[in-house]
Design a protein around this motif. Structure first.
Motif, PDB file in Angstrom:
ATOM      1  N   ALA A 129       0.923  -1.247  -0.070  1.00 57.42           N
ATOM      2  CA  ALA A 129       0.081   0.167   0.106  1.00 57.42           C
ATOM      3  C   ALA A 129       0.985   1.239   0.105  1.00 57.42           C
ATOM      4  O   ALA A 129       0.601   2.183  -0.953  1.00 57.42           O
ATOM      5  CB  ALA A 129      -0.994  -0.062   1.156  1.00 57.42           C
ATOM      6  N   ALA A 130       1.874   1.306   0.771  1.00 55.07           N
ATOM      7  CA  ALA A 130       2.869   2.338   0.767  1.00 55.07           C
ATOM      8  C   ALA A 130       3.610   2.587  -0.347  1.00 55.07           C
ATOM      9  O   ALA A 130       3.613   3.784  -0.957  1.00 55.07           O
ATOM     10  CB  ALA A 130       3.719   2.010   2.073  1.00 55.07           C
ATOM     11  N   VAL A 131       4.005   1.625  -1.031  1.00 56.83           N
ATOM     12  CA  VAL A 131       4.708   1.722  -2.349  1.00 56.83           C
ATOM     13  C   VAL A 131       3.778   2.171  -3.385  1.00 56.83           C
ATOM     14  O   VAL A 131       4.235   2.860  -4.166  1.00 56.83           O
ATOM     15  CB  VAL A 131       5.219   0.036  -2.850  1.00 56.83           C
ATOM     16  N   SER A 132       2.612   1.764  -3.403  1.00 53.03           N
ATOM     17  CA  SER A 132       1.602   2.405  -4.313  1.00 53.03           C
ATOM     18  C   SER A 132       1.152   3.869  -4.146  1.00 53.03           C
ATOM     19  O   SER A 132       1.269   4.371  -4.967  1.00 53.03           O
ATOM     20  CB  SER A 132       0.232   1.467  -4.075  1.00 53.03           C
ATOM     21  N   VAL A 133       1.285   4.033  -2.968  1.00 57.15           N
ATOM     22  CA  VAL A 133       1.109   5.751  -2.572  1.00 57.15           C
ATOM     23  C   VAL A 133       2.350   6.412  -2.978  1.00 57.15           C
ATOM     24  O   VAL A 133       2.043   7.476  -3.785  1.00 57.15           O
ATOM     25  CB  VAL A 133       0.667   6.057  -1.325  1.00 57.15           C
ATOM     26  N   LYS A 137       3.041  11.582 -10.396  1.00 57.44           N
ATOM     27  CA  LYS A 137       2.258  12.955 -10.321  1.00 57.44           C
ATOM     28  C   LYS A 137       3.380  14.063 -10.143  1.00 57.44           C
ATOM     29  O   LYS A 137       3.323  14.969 -11.094  1.00 57.44           O
ATOM     30  CB  LYS A 137       1.412  13.199  -9.124  1.00 57.44           C
ATOM     31  N   LEU A 138       4.254  13.951  -9.531  1.00 54.33           N
ATOM     32  CA  LEU A 138       5.227  15.152  -9.223  1.00 54.33           C
ATOM     33  C   LEU A 138       6.212  15.188 -10.712  1.00 54.33           C
ATOM     34  O   LEU A 138       6.493  16.142 -10.759  1.00 54.33           O
ATOM     35  CB  LEU A 138       6.156  14.875  -8.040  1.00 54.33           C
ATOM     36  N   LEU A 139       6.400  14.050 -11.073  1.00 58.50           N
ATOM     37  CA  LEU A 139       7.270  14.020 -12.185  1.00 58.50           C
ATOM     38  C   LEU A 139       6.512  14.585 -13.407  1.00 58.50           C
ATOM     39  O   LEU A 139       7.345  15.215 -14.220  1.00 58.50           O
ATOM     40  CB  LEU A 139       7.772  12.507 -12.474  1.00 58.50           C
ATOM     41  N   PHE A 140       5.388  14.227 -13.450  1.00 57.83           N
ATOM     42  CA  PHE A 140       4.881  14.690 -14.853  1.00 57.83           C
ATOM     43  C   PHE A 140       4.441  16.323 -14.782  1.00 57.83           C
ATOM     44  O   PHE A 140       4.254  16.912 -15.505  1.00 57.83           O
ATOM     45  CB  PHE A 140       3.471  13.738 -14.884  1.00 57.83           C
ATOM     46  N   THR A 141       4.382  16.504 -13.378  1.00 57.42           N
ATOM     47  CA  THR A 141       4.162  17.964 -13.276  1.00 57.42           C
ATOM     48  C   THR A 141       5.285  18.963 -13.370  1.00 57.42           C
ATOM     49  O   THR A 141       5.264  19.894 -13.986  1.00 57.42           O
ATOM     50  CB  THR A 141       3.543  18.317 -11.862  1.00 57.42           C
ATOM     51  N   LEU A 196      -4.811  20.629  -5.541  1.00 59.09           N
ATOM     52  CA  LEU A 196      -6.086  21.393  -5.972  1.00 59.09           C
ATOM     53  C   LEU A 196      -6.101  20.830  -7.557  1.00 59.09           C
ATOM     54  O   LEU A 196      -7.343  20.658  -8.024  1.00 59.09           O
ATOM     55  CB  LEU A 196      -5.584  22.804  -5.927  1.00 59.09           C
ATOM     56  N   VAL A 197      -5.410  20.822  -8.280  1.00 58.64           N
ATOM     57  CA  VAL A 197      -5.392  20.602  -9.517  1.00 58.64           C
ATOM     58  C   VAL A 197      -6.243  19.341  -9.780  1.00 58.64           C
ATOM     59  O   VAL A 197      -6.933  19.044 -10.465  1.00 58.64           O
ATOM     60  CB  VAL A 197      -4.064  20.715 -10.593  1.00 58.64           C
ATOM     61  N   LEU A 198      -5.628  18.365  -9.041  1.00 54.60           N
ATOM     62  CA  LEU A 198      -6.298  17.090  -9.027  1.00 54.60           C
ATOM     63  C   LEU A 198      -7.576  16.983  -8.697  1.00 54.60           C
ATOM     64  O   LEU A 198      -8.501  16.341  -9.195  1.00 54.60           O
ATOM     65  CB  LEU A 198      -5.163  16.059  -8.078  1.00 54.60           C
TER      66      LEU A 198
END
Length: 330
Positions: free
Chosen positions: A114-118, A125-129, A250-252
């Motif tokens: 679960a932690a790995v998935s998070v 998301k950070l990389l793509f941003t 906020l964007v998400l």
């Protein structure tokens, strides 16, 4: 009550050689094995009370749903990957692979799946941003001064990178078949929502594009991200990076709400165009499925519905509003 008027909005996720569907009480994955047998993974939903409450709060519910569905979806992806490995690797190779997986202190063993998935979700998301921010600054940092123009160019770069990435991975055989199962998932949901009997022939005549899809969500984050980031000005690269990270939730959240809105307006002729950009992106993320792939998708959906009905008979559970499996996983 007819199928068309059913209150539950089902969703799903393509996996390797199969499809996962989420119900009110259970998530089911069906995969096609090498011997043509359809194998199932059936996981009861165990949504905690506090998660159900958070899912009702606008903006916040989108983030909670994305993380929650990412965690749950990883179990089904692992199931399909294991089945695929069992079918494609030689017995000796598969035994060696399993031995490596079971030995040593892997990251998953230390902090949990679960932690790995998070962490994977947040990192992605950070990389793509942030990558488009650096690319835009490198190419156009001195070309003009107004931050809104830089935001617009950044959005275009982000879209180009996304399209190039999706097109590139779609050329690989495994991902191409994954996208075909994605199309099969959409076709089954559309046929069900149209009130039709779920046969291969009936399902195949429907479109592989659907308003309630994770591909549409990705497009929303790009378009609405430009708008959200333009609300708060920045002067330096450091301020720009901090702003992107701070405003990402906020964007998400806004994108999630807008996706729900476009889905509710898809039958309104004048307003249905709001969801078109997401549908256009699905031309890349879905492919026309073969009949045997549609058969797997139907099997997964029918099994999920069957188990849901059994749960309704033997348990009393709190009903869940909205999509039972979040569109970000579509």
């Amino acid at each position: 009550m007819s199928q068309k008027s059913a209150p539950v909005s089902y969703g799903g996720q393509a996996v390797i050689e199969g499809v996962m569907f989420g119900g009110k009480h259970v998530n089911v994955t069906a995969v096609r094995r090498k011997n043509n047998e359809i194998k199932f993974l059936e996981v009861p939903r165990e949504d905690k009370t506090w998660i159900r409450k958070l899912r009702k709060i606008p903006l916040l519910r989108g983030i909670i749903s994305l993380i929650d569905s990412s965690i749950k979806g990883s179990k089904h992806l692992n199931f399909s990957a294991d089945a695929y490995a069992d079918d494609t690797l030689e017995p000796e190779e598969r035994a060696q692979q399993k031995e490596k997986e079971e030995s040593g202190w892997s990251l998953s063993m230390i902090i949990g799946v679960a932690a790995v998935s998070v962490l994977s979700f947040i990192f992605g998301k950070l990389l793509f941003t942030l990558v488009p921010v650096f690319v835009e600054d490198f190419l156009f940092g001195d070309s003009f001064d107004h931050y809104v123009l830089h935001n617009l160019v950044e959005g275009v770069i982000k879209l180009i990178l996304l399209l190039a990435y999706l097109w590139g991975i779609s050329l690989t055989p495994v991902i191409k078949r994954l996208f075909q199962y994605h199309g099969a998932e959409h076709k089954v949901i559309t046929a069900f929502e149209a009130g039709e009997e779920l046969t291969v022939k009936n399902v195949q005549k429907h479109t592989r594009l659907h308003y309630r899809c994770g591909s549409s969500f990705m497009m929303m984050t790009i378009v609405l991200g430009v708008v959200v980031y333009s609300v708060v000005p920045w002067d330096t690269m450091t301020e720009r990076i901090i702003q992107r990270i701070a405003l990402l939730p906020l964007v998400l959240g806004v994108s999630f709400e807008f996706l729900k809105l476009t889905n509710s307006l898809r039958e309104v002729p004048v307003l249905r165009f709001l969801g078109y950009p997401g549908l256009w992106l699905q031309l890349l993320t879905t492919k026309e499925p073969a009949d045997d792939q549609v058969e797997v998708s139907i099997a997964s959906f029918n099994r999920m519905r069957e188990l849901d009905a059994q749960y309704e008979k033997v348990t009393v559970q709190q009903p869940m509003a909205g999509s039972v499996l979040d569109p970000a996983k579509g």
